[in-house]
Design an enzyme around this catalytic site. Sequence first.
Site, PDB file in Angstrom:
ATOM      1  N   TYR A 141     -17.217   8.548  21.700  1.00 30.21           N
ATOM      2  CA  TYR A 141     -16.770   7.221  21.267  1.00 30.21           C
ATOM      3  C   TYR A 141     -17.208   6.118  22.236  1.00 30.21           C
ATOM      4  CZ  TYR A 141     -13.759   9.642  17.897  1.00 30.21           C
ATOM      5  OH  TYR A 141     -13.291  10.427  16.876  1.00 30.21           O
ATOM      6  N   LYS A 192     -17.662  22.908  22.257  1.00 34.58           N
ATOM      7  CA  LYS A 192     -18.670  23.661  21.498  1.00 34.58           C
ATOM      8  C   LYS A 192     -19.849  23.968  22.418  1.00 34.58           C
ATOM      9  CE  LYS A 192     -19.782  23.402  17.204  1.00 34.58           C
ATOM     10  NZ  LYS A 192     -19.396  24.603  16.449  1.00 34.58           N
ATOM     11  N   ASP A 225     -14.650  24.626  16.280  1.00 34.78           N
ATOM     12  CA  ASP A 225     -14.540  24.984  14.852  1.00 34.78           C
ATOM     13  C   ASP A 225     -13.581  26.146  14.664  1.00 34.78           C
ATOM     14  OD1 ASP A 225     -16.467  26.353  16.289  1.00 34.78           O
ATOM     15  OD2 ASP A 225     -17.832  26.638  14.614  1.00 34.78           O
ATOM     16  N   ASP A 249      -9.376  14.244  18.533  1.00 30.61           N
ATOM     17  CA  ASP A 249      -9.009  13.341  17.446  1.00 30.61           C
ATOM     18  C   ASP A 249      -8.779  14.154  16.163  1.00 30.61           C
ATOM     19  OD1 ASP A 249      -8.620  11.053  16.020  1.00 30.61           O
ATOM     20  OD2 ASP A 249     -10.630  10.243  16.271  1.00 30.61           O
ATOM     21  N   ASP A 253      -4.935  15.548  14.434  1.00 33.40           N
ATOM     22  CA  ASP A 253      -4.538  15.150  13.079  1.00 33.40           C
ATOM     23  C   ASP A 253      -4.273  16.383  12.220  1.00 33.40           C
ATOM     24  OD1 ASP A 253      -4.587  12.471  13.569  1.00 33.40           O
ATOM     25  OD2 ASP A 253      -5.857  11.971  11.861  1.00 33.40           O
TER      26      ASP A 253
END
Length: 367
Positions: A141, A192, A225, A249, A253
């Site tokens: 970001y 990852k 993942d 993020d 959620d």
Amino acid sequence: MAHKLLLLPGDGIGPEIMAQAVKILNWLRDTRGLKLEMEEELVGGASLAVHNHPIRDEVIAKAKEVDAVLFGSVGDPKWKDVPFDRRPEVAILKLRKDLNLYANLRPAQLFDPLLSASALKPDVVRGLDLMIVRETVGGIYFGEPRGIKTLPDGSRVGINTEVYTTSEIERVARVAFELARLRQGRVCSVEKCNVMESGLLWKEVVTDLHQRDYKDVELSHMLADNCAMQLVRAPRQFDVIVTGNLFGDLLSDLASMLTGSLGMLPSATLGSVNENGKRAALYEPIHGSAPDIAGKNIANPLAQILSLAMLLRYSLKRLEDAALIELAVSKVLESGLRTADIATDGVKAVSTEEMGEAVLKTLAKLA
Ligand code: NAD
């Protein structure tokens, strides 16, 4: 000495849910000897409308000065066409960046009375209590280069860059290890590393820090993942998850739906301790400004109220008051009261204000 708080209600449902938290703050001040100096400022679209900017420098300066910031939410579709760097959401991004709030703590705890509101089967989520520690000032970001460029052949390309330095990884991992020591003593580090060099460095740095300073904590590693899948398959395997900005993020959620509603989940974002021993800190619900239900007095105020409980625990060290608020929320839910987002079939939903009042009344009974 009085504790200084800055209240930033923001947009959409922000002011409605902040009003319920303020009632509780006033109650704590009037009945439990909490000395408070509170100030309120505009941020997001509300600030754009008056000051032509999502957050003014003087608001940032105040946020740096206070003991803690209680934030509502920002974002309003009315401002969707303003340039990217003036959008309402810039307010929260700038606060995180300027206060160097690098560790976002997102608990996902299931209150027993809400078992049926979870997206998962009761057997899978009963007793769920996990904490996601998300890095918030680095990663994709903020990484450079970024932007939308036009190539010589006329085609356009959108660029964002995932960047993490050793010290950025180490300081957020330290927060996760320290938290784990106060909980079940387990940290799962998520990246990852199979496809990203930044993930490879992340894993190395967390492993080194663990070997050096936190051997008493159990450390595991998981690909992001797989973590998304495991959070749905068997979420109780986790105690503390530590991860970067983007994965955090998404995963937090996802974890929020394990508990029934976005409207139930508080968060804390912590920065470094300054020379006066004060740690920069901002507390906010994880949800956004919910423009679809704004102004209708139907939003769930519990995430905002539970964010206040975290503020009391982590910044003001008012552990009893924090526990009291959490107990009051639990009792109110046990009594069957529900806002629309957590109401099951046949249950008449109460308003934002009614829910806030119920927590306040329960607090008065418990105290
Ligand atoms: P959102 O979290 O605002 O809403 C998602 C869904 O959850 C909506 O249906 C909404 O009605 C519901 N919901 C959210 N909070 C609720 C509550 N307390 N009670 C009941 N229902 C609730 O996410 P979105 O719709 O993707 O985003 C809306 C705006 O909020 C956008 O402008 C976005 O950029 C912004 N946003 C801000 C923050 C922040 O301020 N930190 C975080 C996320 C999104």
